[in-house]
Scaffold this motif. Structure first.
Motif, mmCIF file in Angstrom:
data_model
loop_
_atom_site.group_PDB
_atom_site.id
_atom_site.type_symbol
_atom_site.label_atom_id
_atom_site.label_comp_id
_atom_site.label_asym_id
_atom_site.label_seq_id
_atom_site.Cartn_x
_atom_site.Cartn_y
_atom_site.Cartn_z
ATOM 1 N N GLY A 30 0.813 -1.214 0.000
ATOM 2 C CA GLY A 30 0.000 0.000 0.000
ATOM 3 C C GLY A 30 0.846 1.263 0.000
ATOM 4 O O GLY A 30 0.546 2.231 -0.716
ATOM 5 N N ARG A 31 1.909 1.243 0.789
ATOM 6 C CA ARG A 31 2.805 2.409 0.832
ATOM 7 C C ARG A 31 3.508 2.617 -0.518
ATOM 8 O O ARG A 31 3.709 3.753 -0.954
ATOM 9 N N GLN A 32 3.863 1.512 -1.169
ATOM 10 C CA GLN A 32 4.498 1.619 -2.486
ATOM 11 C C GLN A 32 3.538 2.209 -3.513
ATOM 12 O O GLN A 32 3.934 3.034 -4.352
ATOM 13 N N ILE A 33 2.267 1.793 -3.452
ATOM 14 C CA ILE A 33 1.267 2.312 -4.385
ATOM 15 C C ILE A 33 1.082 3.812 -4.180
ATOM 16 O O ILE A 33 1.054 4.588 -5.146
ATOM 17 N N VAL A 34 0.958 4.222 -2.924
ATOM 18 C CA VAL A 34 0.794 5.648 -2.610
ATOM 19 C C VAL A 34 1.996 6.446 -3.114
ATOM 20 O O VAL A 34 1.854 7.546 -3.668
ATOM 21 N N GLU A 35 3.190 5.873 -2.946
ATOM 22 C CA GLU A 35 4.409 6.535 -3.414
ATOM 23 C C GLU A 35 4.396 6.701 -4.936
ATOM 24 O O GLU A 35 4.743 7.754 -5.460
ATOM 25 N N ARG A 36 3.964 5.666 -5.645
ATOM 26 C CA ARG A 36 3.919 5.739 -7.108
ATOM 27 C C ARG A 36 2.867 6.732 -7.594
ATOM 28 O O ARG A 36 3.066 7.419 -8.598
ATOM 29 N N LEU A 37 1.752 6.794 -6.877
ATOM 30 C CA LEU A 37 0.740 7.791 -7.220
ATOM 31 C C LEU A 37 1.294 9.201 -7.024
ATOM 32 O O LEU A 37 1.032 10.105 -7.834
ATOM 33 N N GLY A 38 2.073 9.382 -5.949
ATOM 34 C CA GLY A 38 2.674 10.686 -5.687
ATOM 35 C C GLY A 38 3.603 11.132 -6.790
ATOM 36 O O GLY A 38 3.658 12.323 -7.134
ATOM 37 N N ARG A 39 4.328 10.178 -7.373
ATOM 38 C CA ARG A 39 5.232 10.515 -8.475
ATOM 39 C C ARG A 39 4.462 11.014 -9.698
ATOM 40 O O ARG A 39 5.039 11.678 -10.576
ATOM 41 N N ARG A 40 3.184 10.662 -9.761
ATOM 42 C CA ARG A 40 2.344 11.081 -10.892
ATOM 43 C C ARG A 40 1.478 12.285 -10.537
ATOM 44 O O ARG A 40 0.477 12.569 -11.195
ATOM 45 N N GLY A 41 1.868 12.948 -9.469
ATOM 46 C CA GLY A 41 1.202 14.187 -9.101
ATOM 47 C C GLY A 41 -0.079 14.028 -8.312
ATOM 48 O O GLY A 41 -0.837 14.986 -8.163
ATOM 49 N N ALA A 62 -1.468 13.665 -4.853
ATOM 50 C CA ALA A 62 -1.094 13.786 -3.449
ATOM 51 C C ALA A 62 -1.987 12.899 -2.590
ATOM 52 O O ALA A 62 -3.214 13.042 -2.587
ATOM 53 N N MET A 63 -1.369 11.966 -1.882
ATOM 54 C CA MET A 63 -2.115 11.059 -1.020
ATOM 55 C C MET A 63 -1.217 10.621 0.123
ATOM 56 O O MET A 63 -0.043 10.334 -0.090
ATOM 57 N N ASP A 64 -1.775 10.580 1.309
ATOM 58 C CA ASP A 64 -1.046 10.098 2.474
ATOM 59 C C ASP A 64 -1.529 8.688 2.791
ATOM 60 O O ASP A 64 -2.729 8.400 2.707
ATOM 61 N N TYR A 65 -0.614 7.818 3.168
ATOM 62 C CA TYR A 65 -0.992 6.436 3.467
ATOM 63 C C TYR A 65 -2.017 6.385 4.594
ATOM 64 O O TYR A 65 -2.876 5.497 4.623
ATOM 65 N N VAL A 78 -7.522 2.243 -1.560
ATOM 66 C CA VAL A 78 -6.823 3.277 -2.330
ATOM 67 C C VAL A 78 -7.775 3.844 -3.376
ATOM 68 O O VAL A 78 -7.824 5.059 -3.602
ATOM 69 N N ALA A 79 -8.551 2.970 -4.009
ATOM 70 C CA ALA A 79 -9.503 3.407 -5.032
ATOM 71 C C ALA A 79 -10.512 4.394 -4.447
ATOM 72 O O ALA A 79 -10.859 5.398 -5.082
ATOM 73 N N ARG A 80 -10.986 4.114 -3.232
ATOM 74 C CA ARG A 80 -11.971 5.006 -2.609
ATOM 75 C C ARG A 80 -11.387 6.391 -2.345
ATOM 76 O O ARG A 80 -12.065 7.403 -2.495
ATOM 77 N N VAL A 81 -10.113 6.426 -1.945
ATOM 78 C CA VAL A 81 -9.458 7.714 -1.723
ATOM 79 C C VAL A 81 -9.326 8.460 -3.050
ATOM 80 O O VAL A 81 -9.548 9.680 -3.118
ATOM 81 N N LEU A 82 -8.978 7.752 -4.114
ATOM 82 C CA LEU A 82 -8.869 8.381 -5.438
ATOM 83 C C LEU A 82 -10.212 8.965 -5.876
ATOM 84 O O LEU A 82 -10.269 10.052 -6.475
ATOM 85 N N ILE A 83 -11.299 8.255 -5.575
ATOM 86 C CA ILE A 83 -12.632 8.753 -5.920
ATOM 87 C C ILE A 83 -12.956 10.009 -5.112
ATOM 88 O O ILE A 83 -13.455 11.007 -5.650
ATOM 89 N N LYS A 84 -12.664 9.986 -3.817
ATOM 90 C CA LYS A 84 -12.930 11.143 -2.962
ATOM 91 C C LYS A 84 -12.146 12.376 -3.401
ATOM 92 O O LYS A 84 -12.613 13.508 -3.262
ATOM 93 N N LYS A 85 -10.953 12.159 -3.939
ATOM 94 C CA LYS A 85 -10.125 13.269 -4.391
ATOM 95 C C LYS A 85 -10.509 13.745 -5.790
ATOM 96 O O LYS A 85 -9.940 14.713 -6.298
ATOM 97 N N GLY A 86 -11.436 13.023 -6.421
ATOM 98 C CA GLY A 86 -11.869 13.422 -7.752
ATOM 99 C C GLY A 86 -10.925 13.017 -8.862
ATOM 100 O O GLY A 86 -11.054 13.471 -10.004
#
Length: 218
Positions: free
Chosen positions: A73-84, A86-89, A106-114
């Motif tokens: 999960g932390r690796q996924i969040v890190e990779r998302l961060g590299r693509r601009g 912003a998400m905290d684990y 992670v998907a739910r957080v992405l949805i909440k962030k739009g």
């Protein structure tokens, strides 16, 4: 009859069994689903019959998976961060309710962030195999999983055969090996199965003397 088989955790079983019993119309069956490795693709093994606390060997395996999921999960969040993105684990953990963290959280957080509109879009674009933030899952050998579940006194069942990526002969050989190691069933009814998939499962359960189960995977 209804079963709960969460991935790599049994924390929901006591509440589930209590709730099912309170209905007086459903028999609850506790279980677990363990991420395992087949000859080519993923082999998810269900273990039916969990009633409460599990033995030390299974508990140790589930704890290993919990730590592996956190690392992933932390690796996924890190990779998302590299693509601009912003998400905290901690946001992902909060979405999980403090239980085992998985990609749906992670998907739910992405949805909440739009960032995406649906879970399907989150997996297609970022979280699924080939996605921009995909991280391969840690798995253990399928035969080892079957034997672990049998030692625990549970009923091991091979879930959704499509993830195995095996042709008919390869699948038959693999199921035979697992049966010899203690496999007791195959998930023969599943939402995304074609008629051909269900036929394959029925043939395999008949050939190897296995039970047929159904699952929603939701």
């Amino acid at each position: 009859m209804i079963a709960l088989t969460d991935h790599d955790t049994v924390t929901g079983i006591p509440e589930f069994l209590e709730t099912a019993a309170a209905t007086r119309s459903l028999e609850g069956v506790g279980g677990v689903e363990i991420s395992s490795q087949g000859p080519r693709g993923a082999a998810h093994i269900l273990g039916y019959g969990v009633r409460g606390a599990v033995g030390p060997a299974l508990a140790e395996t589930l704890e290993w998976f919990r730590k592996a999921r956190e690392h992933r999960g932390r690796q996924i969040v890190e990779r998302l961060g590299r693509r601009g993105i912003a998400m905290d684990y901690a946001e992902v953990v909060a979405e999980s309710g403090g239980e085992v963290v998985g990609r749906p959280h992670v998907a739910r957080v992405l949805i909440k962030k739009g960032v995406v509109a649906t879970t399907y879009e989150a997996f297609a674009e970022y979280l699924g195999e080939g996605g921009a933030a995909f991280v391969k899952k840690h798995r253990q050998d399928a035969l080892k999983t079957v034997q672990l579940l049998r030692d625990e006194g549970l009923v091991p069942v091979l879930a959704h055969i499509s993830t195995l990526r095996l042709d008919d002969d390869e699948l038959s050989d693999f199921v035979g090996q697992l049966r010899d190691g203690g496999l007791m069933g195959i998930e023969s009814y599943y939402p995304s199965y074609s008629q051909a998939d269900m036929t394959r499962c029925r043939q395999l359960t008949a050939r190897y003397g296995l039970i047929a189960t159904g699952g929603s995977d939701f």
